[in-house]
Scaffold this active site. Structure first.
Site, PDB file in Angstrom:
ATOM      1  N   LYS A 282       0.804  -1.227   0.000  1.00  0.00           N
ATOM      2  CA  LYS A 282       0.000   0.000   0.000  1.00  0.00           C
ATOM      3  C   LYS A 282       0.836   1.275   0.000  1.00  0.00           C
ATOM      4  O   LYS A 282       0.416   2.303  -0.507  1.00  0.00           O
ATOM      5  CB  LYS A 282      -0.958  -0.006   1.192  1.00  0.00           C
ATOM      6  CG  LYS A 282      -2.100  -0.992   0.998  1.00  0.00           C
ATOM      7  CD  LYS A 282      -3.217  -0.745   2.000  1.00  0.00           C
ATOM      8  CE  LYS A 282      -4.451  -1.547   1.644  1.00  0.00           C
ATOM      9  NZ  LYS A 282      -4.267  -2.983   1.915  1.00  0.00           N
TER      10      LYS A 282
ATOM     11  N   GLU B 102      -9.937   6.931   3.372  1.00  0.00           N
ATOM     12  CA  GLU B 102     -10.836   5.968   4.001  1.00  0.00           C
ATOM     13  C   GLU B 102      -9.996   4.757   4.380  1.00  0.00           C
ATOM     14  O   GLU B 102      -8.966   4.505   3.765  1.00  0.00           O
ATOM     15  CB  GLU B 102     -11.944   5.553   3.028  1.00  0.00           C
ATOM     16  CG  GLU B 102     -11.584   4.413   2.056  1.00  0.00           C
ATOM     17  CD  GLU B 102     -10.455   4.716   1.063  1.00  0.00           C
ATOM     18  OE1 GLU B 102     -10.213   5.911   0.786  1.00  0.00           O
ATOM     19  OE2 GLU B 102      -9.814   3.762   0.586  1.00  0.00           O
TER      20      GLU B 102
ATOM     21  N   SER C 131       1.553  -9.958  -0.900  1.00  0.00           N
ATOM     22  CA  SER C 131       1.187  -8.543  -0.737  1.00  0.00           C
ATOM     23  C   SER C 131       1.503  -7.929   0.614  1.00  0.00           C
ATOM     24  O   SER C 131       1.745  -6.730   0.701  1.00  0.00           O
ATOM     25  CB  SER C 131      -0.302  -8.352  -1.055  1.00  0.00           C
ATOM     26  OG  SER C 131      -1.100  -9.178  -0.234  1.00  0.00           O
TER      27      SER C 131
HETATM   28  C1  LIG Z   1      -5.191  -3.958   1.605  1.00  0.00           C
HETATM   29  C2  LIG Z   1      -4.520  -5.242   1.329  1.00  0.00           C
HETATM   30  C3  LIG Z   1      -4.943  -6.076   0.280  1.00  0.00           C
HETATM   31  C4  LIG Z   1      -6.158  -5.800  -0.566  1.00  0.00           C
HETATM   32  O1  LIG Z   1      -6.102  -4.653  -1.316  1.00  0.00           O
HETATM   33  P1  LIG Z   1      -5.844  -4.678  -2.898  1.00  0.00           P
HETATM   34  O2  LIG Z   1      -6.151  -3.310  -3.325  1.00  0.00           O
HETATM   35  O3  LIG Z   1      -6.762  -5.711  -3.486  1.00  0.00           O
HETATM   36  O4  LIG Z   1      -4.418  -5.047  -3.093  1.00  0.00           O
HETATM   37  C5  LIG Z   1      -4.221  -7.241   0.026  1.00  0.00           C
HETATM   38  N1  LIG Z   1      -3.156  -7.579   0.781  1.00  0.00           N
HETATM   39  C6  LIG Z   1      -2.726  -6.812   1.808  1.00  0.00           C
HETATM   40  C7  LIG Z   1      -1.548  -7.240   2.597  1.00  0.00           C
HETATM   41  C8  LIG Z   1      -3.399  -5.620   2.114  1.00  0.00           C
HETATM   42  O5  LIG Z   1      -2.966  -4.865   3.142  1.00  0.00           O
END
Ligand SMILES: *Cc1c(COP(=O)(O)O)cnc(C)c1O
Length: 393
Positions: free
Chosen positions: A89, A111, A377
């Site tokens: 993010k 948000e 992610s």
């Molecule tokens: C917020 C988040 C997501 C989901 O958000 P996307 O916009 O779909 O990437 C996925 N993995 C992690 C670790 C997150 O913090």
């Protein structure tokens, strides 16, 4: 077929900017300026420098030996979990805070659901010395207290939203209302590839550094700059969009999206938006959306707070509709087990969102010689209580 946004902000039939008239000037200002800013040398120097020295990029591409043996294939993990603040993010919030600075904005709003985007936004606001207001559903404020505390320490004002279901959708409505009331001095940092044009395209561009790096790293590792499978979880879809971006037109790469099935696709407690959704409009764009027969948005559910959004970014709606991406859904239980497997095989505790991407490795059947990249992610620190509780550890 094109998977780039068109002049009007559409991916096929999805996208656009369906905003109330009062929001029009804000969106127009952003739309007219974002490409100019992003393509400027000054922006690029700042963005690259901060990604490198502040976020810690490039993130490694790790060959997961024991997971590869387990699945009988070659698995590489793109380590977005090693970024500052623990997920992808920060790539987006760094990009948007620089855009805000170029536009002369002094006040930032955002948000947040689980609080991850709120923390990433509060972080870059502290870095730049800008005022930061984060809207968060009152229920989420209760459930996500460690992130609320981080935002406070970072100097952000967290406003608990008591309308509706007191979760992400309501927080987003409140942020939009704020932006309408403060059009001149405020920039709204949206946390995923959702919302009215140009947000989905802008956020995709900021996250596309992920696939830019994968190309270079895979070429070094395997002599080929593309994988056979590219797997990512999809909440709004920003980490997936970034991981896919430079491969969108490359049909040799099978794009695999993992959504949250929650307690099961038929259970009524799910967040499998592209699989179960119908075309509709949410937060300024046309996309696939979970709704009842009257078109009322149905409340999503997932064990993972980052995946329980009733819609999905318009790019992902188009990738699903055209079949360019194959969408699988993983249940809460499958995600929990996949998280445990990754932890015990590789010593990496993934975020619960990420665990859904790992869970679909069971469902695809890559060959021995094929290469699979999973976009890791984020890290699981924030989910430890859930893991300990639900896995009975
Ligand atoms: C917020 C988040 C997501 C989901 O958000 P996307 O916009 O779909 O990437 C996925 N993995 C992690 C670790 C997150 O913090």
């Amino acid at each position: 077929m094109s998977f780039e946004v068109d002049q009007k902000g559409f991916y096929g039939e999805f996208g656009g900017a369906y905003v109330p008239e009062m929001l029009y000037p804000n969106i127009k200002e952003l739309e007219e300026n974002y490409l100019k800013i992003i393509e400027s040398e000054q922006f690029n120097n700042d963005f690259r420098m901060l990604l490198k020295d502040y976020a810690g990029r490039p993130t490694p591409l790790f060959r997961a030996q024991r997971l590869s043996e387990h699945f009988g294939t070659n698995i590489y993990l793109k380590r977005e979990d090693l970024n500052h603040t623990g997920a992808h993010k920060i790539n987006n919030t760094i990009g948007q805070i620089l855009v805000a600075r170029h536009l002369g904005k002094r006040r930032i709003i955002a948000e947040t659901g689980a609080g991850q985007h709120g923390v990433a936004t509060a972080t870059v606001c502290a870095l730049m010395g800008l005022e930061c207001i984060v809207y968060m559903g009152a229920l989420d404020v209760e459930r996500q207290s460690p992130n609320v505390k981080k935002m406070k320490m970072l100097g952000a004002e967290v406003i608990a939203v008591h309308s509706g279901n007191k979760t992400l959708k309501d927080a987003t409505n409140e942020a939009i209302r704020d932006w309408i009331n403060h059009p001149v001095e405020t920039h709204y940092i949206i946390g995923s590839v959702v919302g009215p044009h140009p947000y989905p395209d802008m956020v995709t561009r900021f996250q596309s550094v992920i696939s830019e790096e994968i190309k270079v790293q895979l070429a070094e590792r395997t002599g080929r700059d593309y994988p056979d499978y590219l797997v990512a979880c999809v909440g709004g879809g920003s980490n997936a969009a970034g991981a896919y971006y430079h491969y969108l037109a490359d049909e040799r790469v099978r794009l695999i999206s993992a959504e949250a099935a929650g307690k099961g696709l038929e259970s009524g407690m799910t967040a499998a938006t592209s699989l179960l959704g119908r075309s509709g409009i949410i937060h300024g764009s046309r996309t696939l959306l979970m709704q009842d027969e009257d078109g009322q948005i149905t409340e999503p559910y997932s064990i993972s707070a980052g995946l329980d959004y009733p819609g999905v970014g318009p790019l992902h709606a188009w990738l699903a509709k055209t079949g360019r991406a194959t969408v699988y859904a993983a249940t809460d239980e499958e995600a929990l087990q996949a998280a445990l497997l990754c932890t015990r095989k590789e010593g990496i505790i993934p975020a619960l969102e990420t665990a859904h991407a790992l869970a679909v490795l069971e469902k695809i059947e890559p060959g021995r010689e094929e290469n699979v990249v999973v976009n890791l992610s984020g890290r699981g620190d924030k989910d430890m209580e859930t893991y300990i509780d639900k896995l009975g550890l």
